[in-house]
Design a protein around this motif. Structure first.
Motif, PDB file in Angstrom:
ATOM      1  N   LEU A  91     -88.236  28.279  34.182  1.00  0.00           N
ATOM      2  CA  LEU A  91     -86.801  28.320  34.469  1.00  0.00           C
ATOM      3  C   LEU A  91     -86.118  27.009  34.100  1.00  0.00           C
ATOM      4  CD1 LEU A  91     -86.818  30.180  37.914  1.00  0.00           C
ATOM      5  CD2 LEU A  91     -86.104  31.086  35.694  1.00  0.00           C
ATOM      6  N   ALA A  92     -86.805  25.884  34.314  1.00  0.00           N
ATOM      7  CA  ALA A  92     -86.241  24.579  33.952  1.00  0.00           C
ATOM      8  C   ALA A  92     -86.071  24.467  32.441  1.00  0.00           C
ATOM      9  CB  ALA A  92     -87.137  23.462  34.477  1.00  0.00           C
ATOM     10  N   PHE A 132     -85.778  26.974  30.338  1.00  0.00           N
ATOM     11  CA  PHE A 132     -84.723  27.918  29.968  1.00  0.00           C
ATOM     12  C   PHE A 132     -83.335  27.335  30.251  1.00  0.00           C
ATOM     13  CE2 PHE A 132     -81.799  31.287  31.345  1.00  0.00           C
ATOM     14  CZ  PHE A 132     -81.760  32.069  30.197  1.00  0.00           C
ATOM     15  N   GLY A 133     -83.188  26.687  31.402  1.00  0.00           N
ATOM     16  CA  GLY A 133     -81.888  26.131  31.751  1.00  0.00           C
ATOM     17  C   GLY A 133     -81.472  24.966  30.863  1.00  0.00           C
ATOM     18  N   VAL A 134     -82.428  24.086  30.550  1.00  0.00           N
ATOM     19  CA  VAL A 134     -82.095  22.876  29.780  1.00  0.00           C
ATOM     20  C   VAL A 134     -81.883  23.193  28.306  1.00  0.00           C
ATOM     21  CG1 VAL A 134     -82.974  20.636  29.010  1.00  0.00           C
ATOM     22  CG2 VAL A 134     -83.234  21.339  31.400  1.00  0.00           C
ATOM     23  N   LEU A 137     -79.659  27.764  28.479  1.00  0.00           N
ATOM     24  CA  LEU A 137     -78.470  28.043  29.275  1.00  0.00           C
ATOM     25  C   LEU A 137     -77.434  26.933  29.155  1.00  0.00           C
ATOM     26  CD1 LEU A 137     -77.170  30.004  31.233  1.00  0.00           C
ATOM     27  CD2 LEU A 137     -78.289  28.792  33.112  1.00  0.00           C
ATOM     28  N   LEU A 138     -77.851  25.674  29.304  1.00  0.00           N
ATOM     29  CA  LEU A 138     -76.907  24.560  29.232  1.00  0.00           C
ATOM     30  C   LEU A 138     -76.227  24.445  27.872  1.00  0.00           C
ATOM     31  CD1 LEU A 138     -75.634  22.131  30.640  1.00  0.00           C
ATOM     32  CD2 LEU A 138     -77.613  20.758  29.929  1.00  0.00           C
ATOM     33  N   ASN A 192     -75.618  26.774  25.720  1.00  0.00           N
ATOM     34  CA  ASN A 192     -74.677  27.880  25.563  1.00  0.00           C
ATOM     35  C   ASN A 192     -73.427  27.694  26.407  1.00  0.00           C
ATOM     36  OD1 ASN A 192     -75.689  30.381  23.874  1.00  0.00           O
ATOM     37  ND2 ASN A 192     -77.495  29.477  24.835  1.00  0.00           N
ATOM     38  N   LEU A 193     -73.593  27.122  27.587  1.00  0.00           N
ATOM     39  CA  LEU A 193     -72.413  26.848  28.409  1.00  0.00           C
ATOM     40  C   LEU A 193     -71.544  25.760  27.781  1.00  0.00           C
ATOM     41  CD1 LEU A 193     -73.969  26.978  32.001  1.00  0.00           C
ATOM     42  CD2 LEU A 193     -72.513  28.684  30.894  1.00  0.00           C
TER      43      LEU A 193
END
Length: 323
Positions: A50-51, A53-55, A58-59, A61-62
């Motif tokens: 998850l870390a 994926f987020g770094v 997700l980040l 793309n945001l």
């Protein structure tokens, strides 16, 4: 006396059953606790994934929804908010409308070639023979090869002094130097053929799965009614392939509208910008240090894909329901 012994044995058996049931009831909370503990463990193991994926997904793309409204570039030491200035700049750039048109033409041609090749291969290799299984694997190999590698291979083959012109020269008896990747007329078609060839193996597998899942009684009824191969395919088999068509057409359109590697490796957007799809244009602007403008272009491309893909998906799904 025999009856008394039998009754005693039955009473002993019932007592053992009651003791076993009581032990089972008493063990239930501990078992429930063990199962709850096992159910909670995977969340801890998922934290590293998850870390990451987020770094890394997700980040970025945001942030892609933030940077288009700033002046981020190689010419500014700080990032400031500029509103819709970047969108106004790219909309007044004459190259943008042309590249969107080229991207849409590219996507439609790729969808036609990729699905045409894939469906033809699925029909040819439908029977489960050793020969067919071997060639299914052969035609799927391009899917596993890097798109950049495929592009560079075809660039060498289709060069004016490449292998294709050499073979044609031998067959024709005179020198042939056709500029396959240097014509403003057919180069876009050639590049879309390369793209469709690279991904036709995936479409073939999806169509094969659809062909294999068709109910045999429906096909048998068509044969009993005297329908030939073409009539059975067009009136029975092709309508039953509607879910496979929906998946293949949708993935082909979305994937080709986001293409970059094959075009970059074969033509780099040339000749004369005739194959400059939107991502090549974005890459060129990013290379000039105009990072915020390139981010604004990526957001525009995202909106174009959503606006065009949703009606196509809805239309194809409606076609599935009407079959």
């Amino acid at each position: 006396m025999v009856d008394t012994a039998t009754m005693d044995a039955l009473d002993a058996t019932r007592a053992k059953d009651r003791d076993r049931d009581r032990d089972t009831v008493q063990d239930r909370p501990s078992r429930r606790n063990r199962l709850r503990g096992k159910a909670n463990q995977p969340w801890w193991f998922a934290l590293p994934a998850l870390a990451v994926f987020g770094v890394f997904f997700l980040l970025p793309n945001l942030l892609n929804f933030v940077y288009p409204f700033t002046d981020w570039s190689a010419f500014h030491s700080q990032i400031g908010f500029v509103g819709l200035s970047n969108f106004s700049t790219i909309l007044h750039d004459g190259s943008m409308a042309r590249d969107i048109r080229i991207t849409l033409e590219y996507a439609v041609l790729v969808a036609v070639f990729q699905n045409g090749f894939g469906l033809a291969l699925a029909l040819l290799l439908e029977r489960d023979t050793r020969f067919n299984r071997f060639f299914r694997a052969v035609f799927f190999l391009p899917v596993l090869i890097s798109a950049l590698a495929v592009g560079y291979i075809f660039r060498a083959l289709l060069a004016q002094d490449g292998a294709l012109n050499s073979v044609l020269s031998s067959l024709a008896g005179h020198h042939v130097d056709t500029p396959w990747l240097g014509s403003t007329t057919w180069t876009l078609v050639v590049v879309t053929l390369i793209h469709g060839w690279k991904w036709m193996g995936l479409a073939m597998l999806i169509y094969l799965a659809g062909l294999k899942s068709m109910p045999g009684d429906v096909l048998e009824a068509a044969r009993i009614d005297g329908a030939g191969w073409w009539r059975t395919f067009w009136s029975v088999r092709f309508p039953l392939l509607a879910p496979a068509v929906t998946f293949n057409v949708t993935t082909a359109l979305i994937g080709s509208m986001n293409t970059f590697d094959i075009v970059q490796a074969t033509t780099g957007g040339g000749p004369g910008g005739e194959t400059e799809v939107f991502n090549i244009y974005m890459f060129r602007i990013f290379g000039q240090g105009l990072y915020a403008q390139a981010s604004a272009m990526s957001l525009v491309l995202f909106l174009i894909v959503v606006v065009l893909a949703v009606p196509v998906i809805v239309g194809l799904r409606r076609r599935e329901n009407n079959q």
